[in-house]
Motif scaffolding. Sequence first.
Motif, PDB file in Angstrom:
ATOM      1  N   ILE B  21      20.533 -26.657 -17.414  1.00 56.11           N
ATOM      2  CA  ILE B  21      19.516 -27.671 -17.670  1.00 56.11           C
ATOM      3  C   ILE B  21      19.882 -28.997 -17.019  1.00 56.11           C
ATOM      4  O   ILE B  21      19.040 -29.688 -16.465  1.00 56.11           O
ATOM      5  CB  ILE B  21      19.301 -27.835 -19.198  1.00 56.11           C
ATOM      6  CG1 ILE B  21      18.627 -26.570 -19.739  1.00 56.11           C
ATOM      7  CG2 ILE B  21      18.428 -29.042 -19.500  1.00 56.11           C
ATOM      8  CD1 ILE B  21      18.590 -26.472 -21.229  1.00 56.11           C
ATOM      9  N   GLU B  22      21.180 -29.323 -17.024  1.00 53.22           N
ATOM     10  CA  GLU B  22      21.572 -30.619 -16.471  1.00 53.22           C
ATOM     11  C   GLU B  22      21.294 -30.695 -14.966  1.00 53.22           C
ATOM     12  O   GLU B  22      21.134 -31.761 -14.401  1.00 53.22           O
ATOM     13  CB  GLU B  22      23.043 -30.937 -16.793  1.00 53.22           C
ATOM     14  CG  GLU B  22      24.089 -30.099 -16.061  1.00 53.22           C
ATOM     15  CD  GLU B  22      24.360 -28.727 -16.679  1.00 53.22           C
ATOM     16  OE1 GLU B  22      23.574 -28.286 -17.545  1.00 53.22           O
ATOM     17  OE2 GLU B  22      25.366 -28.103 -16.279  1.00 53.22           O
ATOM     18  N   GLU B  24      18.657 -29.148 -13.681  1.00 52.97           N
ATOM     19  CA  GLU B  24      17.222 -28.865 -13.573  1.00 52.97           C
ATOM     20  C   GLU B  24      16.962 -27.631 -12.716  1.00 52.97           C
ATOM     21  O   GLU B  24      16.214 -27.664 -11.739  1.00 52.97           O
ATOM     22  CB  GLU B  24      16.467 -30.064 -13.007  1.00 52.97           C
ATOM     23  CG  GLU B  24      16.536 -31.280 -13.922  1.00 52.97           C
ATOM     24  CD  GLU B  24      15.619 -32.405 -13.444  1.00 52.97           C
ATOM     25  OE1 GLU B  24      14.461 -32.105 -13.125  1.00 52.97           O
ATOM     26  OE2 GLU B  24      16.069 -33.553 -13.382  1.00 52.97           O
ATOM     27  N   GLN B  25      17.623 -26.544 -13.063  1.00 51.20           N
ATOM     28  CA  GLN B  25      17.504 -25.327 -12.256  1.00 51.20           C
ATOM     29  C   GLN B  25      16.296 -24.482 -12.638  1.00 51.20           C
ATOM     30  O   GLN B  25      16.429 -23.411 -13.199  1.00 51.20           O
ATOM     31  CB  GLN B  25      18.778 -24.487 -12.385  1.00 51.20           C
ATOM     32  CG  GLN B  25      19.964 -25.124 -11.698  1.00 51.20           C
ATOM     33  CD  GLN B  25      21.200 -24.269 -11.809  1.00 51.20           C
ATOM     34  OE1 GLN B  25      21.334 -23.491 -12.748  1.00 51.20           O
ATOM     35  NE2 GLN B  25      22.110 -24.408 -10.862  1.00 51.20           N
ATOM     36  N   TYR B  26      15.111 -24.970 -12.344  1.00 48.77           N
ATOM     37  CA  TYR B  26      13.942 -24.114 -12.520  1.00 48.77           C
ATOM     38  C   TYR B  26      13.722 -23.389 -11.203  1.00 48.77           C
ATOM     39  O   TYR B  26      13.879 -23.954 -10.121  1.00 48.77           O
ATOM     40  CB  TYR B  26      12.706 -24.932 -12.905  1.00 48.77           C
ATOM     41  CG  TYR B  26      12.575 -26.188 -12.103  1.00 48.77           C
ATOM     42  CD1 TYR B  26      11.946 -26.171 -10.860  1.00 48.77           C
ATOM     43  CD2 TYR B  26      13.141 -27.394 -12.540  1.00 48.77           C
ATOM     44  CE1 TYR B  26      11.870 -27.309 -10.096  1.00 48.77           C
ATOM     45  CE2 TYR B  26      13.072 -28.526 -11.764  1.00 48.77           C
ATOM     46  CZ  TYR B  26      12.424 -28.477 -10.545  1.00 48.77           C
ATOM     47  OH  TYR B  26      12.363 -29.595  -9.779  1.00 48.77           O
ATOM     48  N   PRO B 123      15.446 -31.594  -7.986  1.00 47.90           N
ATOM     49  CA  PRO B 123      15.310 -31.921  -9.410  1.00 47.90           C
ATOM     50  C   PRO B 123      14.224 -32.988  -9.551  1.00 47.90           C
ATOM     51  O   PRO B 123      14.061 -33.826  -8.669  1.00 47.90           O
ATOM     52  CB  PRO B 123      16.683 -32.480  -9.788  1.00 47.90           C
ATOM     53  CG  PRO B 123      17.443 -32.656  -8.527  1.00 47.90           C
ATOM     54  CD  PRO B 123      16.758 -31.917  -7.446  1.00 47.90           C
ATOM     55  N   PHE B 124      13.457 -32.923 -10.629  1.00 48.12           N
ATOM     56  CA  PHE B 124      12.394 -33.909 -10.816  1.00 48.12           C
ATOM     57  C   PHE B 124      12.932 -35.242 -11.319  1.00 48.12           C
ATOM     58  O   PHE B 124      12.197 -36.192 -11.478  1.00 48.12           O
ATOM     59  CB  PHE B 124      11.356 -33.373 -11.813  1.00 48.12           C
ATOM     60  CG  PHE B 124      10.519 -32.256 -11.269  1.00 48.12           C
ATOM     61  CD1 PHE B 124      10.357 -32.091  -9.899  1.00 48.12           C
ATOM     62  CD2 PHE B 124       9.889 -31.376 -12.123  1.00 48.12           C
ATOM     63  CE1 PHE B 124       9.568 -31.062  -9.394  1.00 48.12           C
ATOM     64  CE2 PHE B 124       9.102 -30.342 -11.633  1.00 48.12           C
ATOM     65  CZ  PHE B 124       8.942 -30.188 -10.274  1.00 48.12           C
ATOM     66  N   THR B 126      14.243 -35.639 -14.320  1.00 47.56           N
ATOM     67  CA  THR B 126      14.012 -35.784 -15.757  1.00 47.56           C
ATOM     68  C   THR B 126      15.340 -35.832 -16.522  1.00 47.56           C
ATOM     69  O   THR B 126      15.426 -36.380 -17.611  1.00 47.56           O
ATOM     70  CB  THR B 126      13.165 -34.624 -16.314  1.00 47.56           C
ATOM     71  OG1 THR B 126      13.732 -33.395 -15.865  1.00 47.56           O
ATOM     72  CG2 THR B 126      11.737 -34.717 -15.839  1.00 47.56           C
ATOM     73  N   ARG B 127      16.397 -35.234 -15.938  1.00 48.17           N
ATOM     74  CA  ARG B 127      17.719 -35.248 -16.575  1.00 48.17           C
ATOM     75  C   ARG B 127      18.573 -36.375 -16.022  1.00 48.17           C
ATOM     76  O   ARG B 127      19.265 -37.067 -16.743  1.00 48.17           O
ATOM     77  CB  ARG B 127      18.432 -33.904 -16.319  1.00 48.17           C
ATOM     78  CG  ARG B 127      17.854 -32.783 -17.113  1.00 48.17           C
ATOM     79  CD  ARG B 127      18.381 -32.799 -18.539  1.00 48.17           C
ATOM     80  NE  ARG B 127      17.423 -32.176 -19.441  1.00 48.17           N
ATOM     81  CZ  ARG B 127      17.647 -31.983 -20.727  1.00 48.17           C
ATOM     82  NH1 ARG B 127      18.787 -32.393 -21.260  1.00 48.17           N
ATOM     83  NH2 ARG B 127      16.750 -31.412 -21.482  1.00 48.17           N
ATOM     84  N   LYS B 128      18.557 -36.491 -14.723  1.00 44.44           N
ATOM     85  CA  LYS B 128      19.318 -37.560 -14.087  1.00 44.44           C
ATOM     86  C   LYS B 128      18.313 -38.426 -13.347  1.00 44.44           C
ATOM     87  O   LYS B 128      17.753 -38.021 -12.331  1.00 44.44           O
ATOM     88  CB  LYS B 128      20.336 -36.957 -13.106  1.00 44.44           C
ATOM     89  CG  LYS B 128      21.245 -37.974 -12.466  1.00 44.44           C
ATOM     90  CD  LYS B 128      22.119 -37.333 -11.403  1.00 44.44           C
ATOM     91  CE  LYS B 128      22.788 -38.418 -10.569  1.00 44.44           C
ATOM     92  NZ  LYS B 128      23.165 -37.933  -9.240  1.00 44.44           N
ATOM     93  N   ASP B 132      15.444 -37.109  -7.908  1.00 42.85           N
ATOM     94  CA  ASP B 132      14.427 -36.703  -6.933  1.00 42.85           C
ATOM     95  C   ASP B 132      14.417 -37.656  -5.737  1.00 42.85           C
ATOM     96  O   ASP B 132      14.272 -37.233  -4.582  1.00 42.85           O
ATOM     97  CB  ASP B 132      13.037 -36.622  -7.590  1.00 42.85           C
ATOM     98  CG  ASP B 132      12.685 -37.865  -8.408  1.00 42.85           C
ATOM     99  OD1 ASP B 132      13.581 -38.693  -8.662  1.00 42.85           O
ATOM    100  OD2 ASP B 132      11.508 -37.995  -8.775  1.00 42.85           O
ATOM    101  N   LYS B 152       6.728 -33.586  -9.180  1.00 43.97           N
ATOM    102  CA  LYS B 152       5.908 -33.624 -10.383  1.00 43.97           C
ATOM    103  C   LYS B 152       4.689 -34.519 -10.142  1.00 43.97           C
ATOM    104  O   LYS B 152       4.800 -35.565  -9.507  1.00 43.97           O
ATOM    105  CB  LYS B 152       6.762 -34.217 -11.506  1.00 43.97           C
ATOM    106  CG  LYS B 152       6.450 -33.734 -12.870  1.00 43.97           C
ATOM    107  CD  LYS B 152       7.564 -34.109 -13.823  1.00 43.97           C
ATOM    108  CE  LYS B 152       7.849 -35.603 -13.814  1.00 43.97           C
ATOM    109  NZ  LYS B 152       8.616 -36.012 -15.001  1.00 43.97           N
TER     110      LYS B 152
END
Lengths: 123, 234
Positions: B21-22, B24-26, B123-124, B126-128, B132, B152
Amino acid sequence: MRLLTHNMLSSNIKGVINGFPLRIEVEKVIEKQVDFNPDFLKNMFSKIDWKALADASKIMGYAELPEEVPDASVLDSDEFLQKFHHALLELHLEEGALVCPETGRRFPVNKGIPNMLLHEDEV
Amino acid sequence: MKLKQLESLLGNLQQFDNPKIELEQYPTGAHIASRMLYTAENSYGDVSDKVVADFGCGCGTLGLAATLLDAEHVIGVDVDDDSLEIASINADDLEVEMGLIQCQINNLNWRGQIVDTVVMNPPFGTRKKGADMEFLSVALKVASQAVYSLHKTTTREHIKRAALRDYNASSAEVICEVHILIHILLLYHNFDMICQNYTNFTRKKTLILLWTYGDLFLNQNNNLLHEKDIDVDF
């Protein structure tokens, strides 16, 4: 790792000025055949650092490239392009390391993947 | 290669077992990945015979799509060794060559103008916060021709502004909006670079962008409304 990739990588440690080219330490080299694409090679010729490629391929056991930058007229020679092709795209550093020319820091290469992650005090 | 064939090959790829999650591995779905690269190739000629980099490559979907569309040299960059291992397995399964490098994107220090195109699903942020934008900034430095990036919806205007103002993009266009996946596909083209080779390309490209937007619009069932139009060779 192909030598084309090696030709664009440089040491990314903070404060390093002359981080290119990374010195190659060879443990294992493999060769993988790919299709010959003369137009791509002609286009790449002006973009790559010739000396870095020639030195790297020599360390990898392939000493067929001229050491000095050849004149662009060599691009008409199929024989030259074949050698250029082989050095740039078919030689792979599978195991070994890339070494920062300025600091001597080693970046290990395992299964063909260079690990360029920096430590906290290097960024 | 047909779009459907590309999507089907990408659909068979192994994805993250345990996404971090950290980081952002979608995963990048086969549907959007195939359309992103197909458009980059067939509308803009940014893939075949090119050097393509996939930033934050994860399991390698976008980069592998580039290899399937005959990119000459593809390099995937990711910070996570588990992802790189899956990407490597995926490349072997497809019997294609994809170079991989373990590195943080903001610490890349690449020489020269070797990379033509960067494709990425960053990564979007949202975590860090700002992750992006870090990706975009480096991508626009490295790519000599174009950057294709997924973002996003809510960050769309911010990203367009920053790309043009801070990162020297010569244009920033939304070329595809996929509502279901809340992804927007943005295209950044370095027009200065391209105009040297194709003098009439700028205007042509603007037209294509509008058309592409319409063609790739999805209905509520996530089906393309005009899928057959995508096979048209423009």
